[in-house]
Design a protein around this motif. Structure first.
Motif, PDB file in Angstrom:
ATOM      1  N   VAL A  80      -4.532   9.484  -6.066  1.00 32.16           N
ATOM      2  CA  VAL A  80      -3.679   8.829  -7.059  1.00 32.16           C
ATOM      3  C   VAL A  80      -2.942   7.674  -6.391  1.00 32.16           C
ATOM      4  N   PRO A  81      -2.762   6.577  -7.119  1.00 31.31           N
ATOM      5  CA  PRO A  81      -2.065   5.423  -6.541  1.00 31.31           C
ATOM      6  C   PRO A  81      -0.548   5.612  -6.555  1.00 31.31           C
ATOM      7  N   ASP A  82       0.108   4.876  -5.679  1.00 31.20           N
ATOM      8  CA  ASP A  82       1.563   4.821  -5.721  1.00 31.20           C
ATOM      9  C   ASP A  82       1.989   4.160  -7.032  1.00 31.20           C
ATOM     10  N   VAL A  83       3.081   4.602  -7.593  1.00 33.07           N
ATOM     11  CA  VAL A  83       3.609   4.046  -8.839  1.00 33.07           C
ATOM     12  C   VAL A  83       5.101   3.798  -8.642  1.00 33.07           C
ATOM     13  N   PRO A  84       5.614   2.689  -9.107  1.00 30.50           N
ATOM     14  CA  PRO A  84       4.990   1.681  -9.948  1.00 30.50           C
ATOM     15  C   PRO A  84       4.170   0.642  -9.198  1.00 30.50           C
ATOM     16  N   ARG A  85       4.233   0.657  -7.836  1.00 31.11           N
ATOM     17  CA  ARG A  85       3.420  -0.271  -7.044  1.00 31.11           C
ATOM     18  C   ARG A  85       3.349   0.253  -5.613  1.00 31.11           C
ATOM     19  N   ARG A  86       2.520  -0.369  -4.821  1.00 27.07           N
ATOM     20  CA  ARG A  86       2.363   0.014  -3.411  1.00 27.07           C
ATOM     21  C   ARG A  86       3.600  -0.355  -2.599  1.00 27.07           C
ATOM     22  N   ASP A  87       3.631   0.154  -1.389  1.00 29.55           N
ATOM     23  CA  ASP A  87       4.654  -0.174  -0.397  1.00 29.55           C
ATOM     24  C   ASP A  87       6.070   0.241  -0.803  1.00 29.55           C
ATOM     25  N   LEU A  88       6.174   1.369  -1.485  1.00 30.04           N
ATOM     26  CA  LEU A  88       7.483   1.915  -1.845  1.00 30.04           C
ATOM     27  C   LEU A  88       7.829   3.131  -0.989  1.00 30.04           C
ATOM     28  N   GLY A  89       7.009   3.397   0.002  1.00 34.83           N
ATOM     29  CA  GLY A  89       7.236   4.565   0.827  1.00 34.83           C
ATOM     30  C   GLY A  89       6.822   5.834   0.107  1.00 34.83           C
ATOM     31  N   PRO A  90       7.222   6.973   0.628  1.00 37.76           N
ATOM     32  CA  PRO A  90       6.806   8.246   0.033  1.00 37.76           C
ATOM     33  C   PRO A  90       7.207   8.421  -1.428  1.00 37.76           C
ATOM     34  N   LEU A  91       8.310   7.801  -1.841  1.00 43.94           N
ATOM     35  CA  LEU A  91       8.714   7.947  -3.248  1.00 43.94           C
ATOM     36  C   LEU A  91       7.677   7.361  -4.206  1.00 43.94           C
ATOM     37  N   GLY A  92       7.005   6.280  -3.808  1.00 46.62           N
ATOM     38  CA  GLY A  92       5.954   5.708  -4.652  1.00 46.62           C
ATOM     39  C   GLY A  92       4.787   6.667  -4.823  1.00 46.62           C
ATOM     40  N   GLY A  93       4.395   7.336  -3.737  1.00 50.08           N
ATOM     41  CA  GLY A  93       3.331   8.337  -3.812  1.00 50.08           C
ATOM     42  C   GLY A  93       3.753   9.539  -4.623  1.00 50.08           C
ATOM     43  N   LEU A  94       4.986   9.979  -4.426  1.00 50.39           N
ATOM     44  CA  LEU A  94       5.508  11.112  -5.181  1.00 50.39           C
ATOM     45  C   LEU A  94       5.546  10.788  -6.669  1.00 50.39           C
ATOM     46  N   CYS A  95       5.975   9.584  -7.015  1.00 51.96           N
ATOM     47  CA  CYS A  95       6.026   9.179  -8.420  1.00 51.96           C
ATOM     48  C   CYS A  95       4.626   9.153  -9.027  1.00 51.96           C
TER      49      CYS A  95
END
Length: 181
Positions: free
Chosen positions: A60-75
């Protein structure tokens, strides 16, 4: 309770110097070890933020965009789990090849979110947090899992055991040596 596991593997591995998720421990990638840990307790396991996963494993992609750290992956994983009808998510990092089952049981032991104080990336997250996390990422520059989790009322769990922290190749070498003894 239906539980989706997610291995957060979207980091750039700057301190490690190469793709940490694919580094090997005892002939298997760190990513594979993390998947096995979650697979023992979750209904399914996905990989967040890593495009070279394991064949047959959902990424699954990071949301709402890449390069947000672990929170992007968690989201991204929470939104994916929400779409599939899961109740909660259990997260660990790709650099977590060992995690005591009793620690996991403490994370899952009570309703509501929880994380490990020693490694906040390791946590139990009800799916109801998907939309609040998305709103946070869209409106705040704060990327700390710990601070976000605390605002969501997450319980802080003390592991009480050593959790490998593999940020550099030397850390992985030290774990290999400890496990040989």
């Amino acid at each position: 309770m239906t539980l989706l596991g997610v291995v957060l593997a979207g980091g750039r591995s700057v301190r490690f110097g190469s793709d940490k998720a694919m580094a090997e421990l005892h002939g298997r990638s760190l990513l594979s070890h993390a998947i096995d840990i979650l697979g023992a307790v979750c209904d399914d396991v996905v990989i967040a933020g890593h495009d070279r996963g394991i064949p047959g494993r959902t990424t699954v992609p990071d949301v709402p965009r890449r390069d947000l750290g672990p929170l992007g992956g968690l989201c991204g994983a929470l939104l994916h789990a929400e779409r599939l009808g899961y109740d909660a998510l259990l997260s660990i990092g790709c650099d977590t090849p060992r995690l005591d089952r009793a620690v996991i049981e403490r994370l899952l032991g009570e309703a509501g979110p929880a994380y490990l104080v020693e490694a906040p990336i390791i946590g139990h997250w009800p799916i109801a947090l998907a939309r609040p996390l998305l709103a946070h990422l869209e409106t705040s520059e704060d990327r700390s899992i710990r601070r976000w989790a605390d605002t969501m009322g997450a319980r802080v769990i003390h592991a009480g055991v050593s959790i490998p922290n593999l940020n550099r190749p030397e850390d992985l070498d030290a774990l290999r040596i400890r496990e040989r003894d």
